[in-house]
Design a protein around this motif. Structure first.
Motif, short mmCIF file in Angstrom:
data_model
loop_
_atom_site.label_atom_id
_atom_site.label_comp_id
_atom_site.label_asym_id
_atom_site.label_seq_id
_atom_site.Cartn_x
_atom_site.Cartn_y
_atom_site.Cartn_z
N LYS A 165 0.82 -1.25 -0.10
CA LYS A 165 0.15 -0.09 0.01
C LYS A 165 0.93 1.29 0.10
CE LYS A 165 -3.55 -2.70 0.67
NZ LYS A 165 -4.12 -3.32 -0.69
N GLY A 166 2.17 0.93 0.36
CA GLY A 166 2.91 2.29 0.17
C GLY A 166 4.32 1.99 0.92
N ASN A 167 5.14 2.91 0.78
CA ASN A 167 6.60 2.56 1.62
C ASN A 167 6.43 2.28 3.10
OD1 ASN A 167 6.09 5.37 1.91
ND2 ASN A 167 8.29 5.84 2.41
N LEU A 168 7.24 1.39 3.53
CA LEU A 168 7.06 1.08 5.10
C LEU A 168 8.18 0.83 5.52
CD1 LEU A 168 4.39 -1.59 6.02
CD2 LEU A 168 6.94 -1.86 6.68
N ILE A 169 8.49 0.91 7.01
CA ILE A 169 9.53 0.61 7.92
C ILE A 169 9.11 -0.23 8.91
CG2 ILE A 169 9.44 2.95 9.17
CD1 ILE A 169 12.56 2.39 9.50
N ALA A 170 9.65 -1.46 8.81
CA ALA A 170 9.38 -2.28 10.17
C ALA A 170 10.46 -2.04 11.30
CB ALA A 170 9.42 -3.74 9.45
N ILE A 171 10.08 -2.01 12.49
CA ILE A 171 10.95 -2.24 13.64
C ILE A 171 10.65 -3.10 14.55
CG2 ILE A 171 11.28 -0.54 15.53
CD1 ILE A 171 10.08 1.78 14.30
N ASP A 172 11.66 -3.79 14.75
CA ASP A 172 11.59 -4.79 15.42
C ASP A 172 12.35 -4.62 17.02
OD1 ASP A 172 12.02 -7.34 16.87
OD2 ASP A 172 13.11 -8.33 15.28
N VAL A 219 14.06 9.39 17.78
CA VAL A 219 14.95 9.55 16.41
C VAL A 219 14.15 8.70 15.59
CG1 VAL A 219 16.91 8.96 15.28
CG2 VAL A 219 16.83 10.20 17.55
N ILE A 220 13.65 7.53 15.86
CA ILE A 220 12.80 6.41 15.11
C ILE A 220 11.62 7.44 14.65
CG2 ILE A 220 11.44 4.64 15.00
CD1 ILE A 220 13.54 3.13 16.76
N ASP A 221 10.74 8.02 15.57
CA ASP A 221 9.68 8.65 15.16
C ASP A 221 9.99 9.54 14.02
OD1 ASP A 221 8.24 7.20 16.90
OD2 ASP A 221 8.19 9.03 18.22
N LYS A 222 11.14 10.38 14.26
CA LYS A 222 11.44 11.49 13.16
C LYS A 222 11.75 10.58 11.80
CE LYS A 222 15.35 14.81 12.16
NZ LYS A 222 16.61 15.40 12.49
N GLU A 223 12.49 9.39 11.95
CA GLU A 223 12.82 8.70 10.65
C GLU A 223 11.50 8.32 10.04
OE1 GLU A 223 15.83 8.42 9.01
OE2 GLU A 223 16.39 9.66 10.58
N ALA A 224 10.61 7.55 10.76
CA ALA A 224 9.54 7.10 10.28
C ALA A 224 8.36 8.03 9.63
CB ALA A 224 8.67 6.32 11.55
N LYS A 225 8.62 9.41 9.68
CA LYS A 225 7.91 10.31 9.22
C LYS A 225 7.91 10.26 7.81
CE LYS A 225 7.08 13.41 13.15
NZ LYS A 225 7.34 14.53 13.84
N SER A 226 8.90 9.72 7.43
CA SER A 226 9.12 9.78 5.78
C SER A 226 8.51 8.55 5.20
CB SER A 226 10.64 9.89 5.50
OG SER A 226 11.18 8.61 5.76
#
Length: 262
Positions: free
Chosen positions: A33-40, A121-128
């Motif tokens: 559905k779109g670009n995605l980041i998975a965080i383990d 920082v992850i929140d900042k990265e995830a915004k993209s």
């Protein structure tokens, strides 16, 4: 005011209930559905294997040199800032999704201060990204540390067991006690069979819980786990993945989803 772009989902539950496989299947669904980041965020770091990727660098190995007791030290603050700047370099990129792994810290000590920096920082990265999927550690530590604060959707996962339901009930209670801000919460039961559905429905009702979705027991997933193969190897008509597709559509119909994604 800029409209928030990413939709974030955290998957929580006790160990062994199918939390990571659910995270992996939701990653498979939403990566289309779109670009995605998975965080383990689970120290056991099983999500990369479930997604069929190899990750060499983890946040756990990088954060080891810091301890909360030293956060007030000016030198440590500078190191934390540098550490934060290095976090984007720890993201593993694939054609279908990106992934970042928390990993397990070596040695003893509390890393709450560093977890706070990591979360920001992850929140900042995830915004993209269009979507963020967080596979939480088993238990309630991520909630008490507020690592998953301000997540749009918290999915509590259980199998058809009393222990699993009690863990979900505890998750619900601690989020209320700590006033953690989740846009929406859902309860998903995995590994369901015709014999266990009536039992888990009754148990959930007795504990004041509403089940939002069921993922049936699927021998294909057990086979993948045994062979160490990726969730992307599941056929499209897998009964478990078909249920996750329905869950994904259910998520897309949520008001919180529509308000963010339009």
């Amino acid at each position: 005011m800029t409209k928030k772009k990413t939709f974030s989902i955290a998957i929580s539950g006790k160990g062994g209930v199918g939390k990571t496989n659910t995270s992996a299947m939701l990653t498979r669904y939403f990566s289309q559905k779109g670009n995605l980041i998975a965080i383990d965020a689970d120290p056991d770091t099983n999500l990369p294997q479930a997604l069929g990727v190899s990750v060499d660098k983890t946040l756990g190995l990088s954060r080891e040199i810091f301890a909360e007791s030293a956060v007030d030290n000016p030198k440590t603050k500078e190191e934390l800032h540098t550490f934060g700047e290095e976090l984007p370099n720890l993201i593993k990129h694939t054609d279908l999704f990106d992934i970042i792994v928390m990993g397990r810290a070596e040695g003893e000590g509390c890393y709450c201060g560093v977890n706070h920096v990591i979360r920001n920082v992850i929140d900042k990265e995830a915004k993209s990204y269009d979507f963020t999927i967080v596979d939480c550690e088993a238990g309630l530590e991520h909630l008490s540390r507020r690592t998953t604060e301000d997540i749009d959707l918290l999915i509590s996962v259980t199998d058809p067991s009393t222990y699993g339901i009690m863990a979900v009930k505890s998750i619900k209670e601690i989020t209320e006690e700590l006033l953690i801000n989740f846009g929406h919460m859902m309860l998903v039961v995995t590994k369901v069979t015709p014999d266990t559905k009536e039992f888990i429905d009754k148990l959930a009702e007795e504990n004041g819980l509403k089940i939002d979705a069921y993922i049936p027991y699927d021998p294909e997933i057990a086979k993948l786990d045994a062979l160490g193969e990726s969730i992307f190897s599941l056929p499209d008509d897998s009964i478990a993945y078909s249920a996750v597709e329905e869950l994904g559509q259910q998520i897309q119909n949520l008001d919180i989803y529509k308000s963010i994604k339009g």
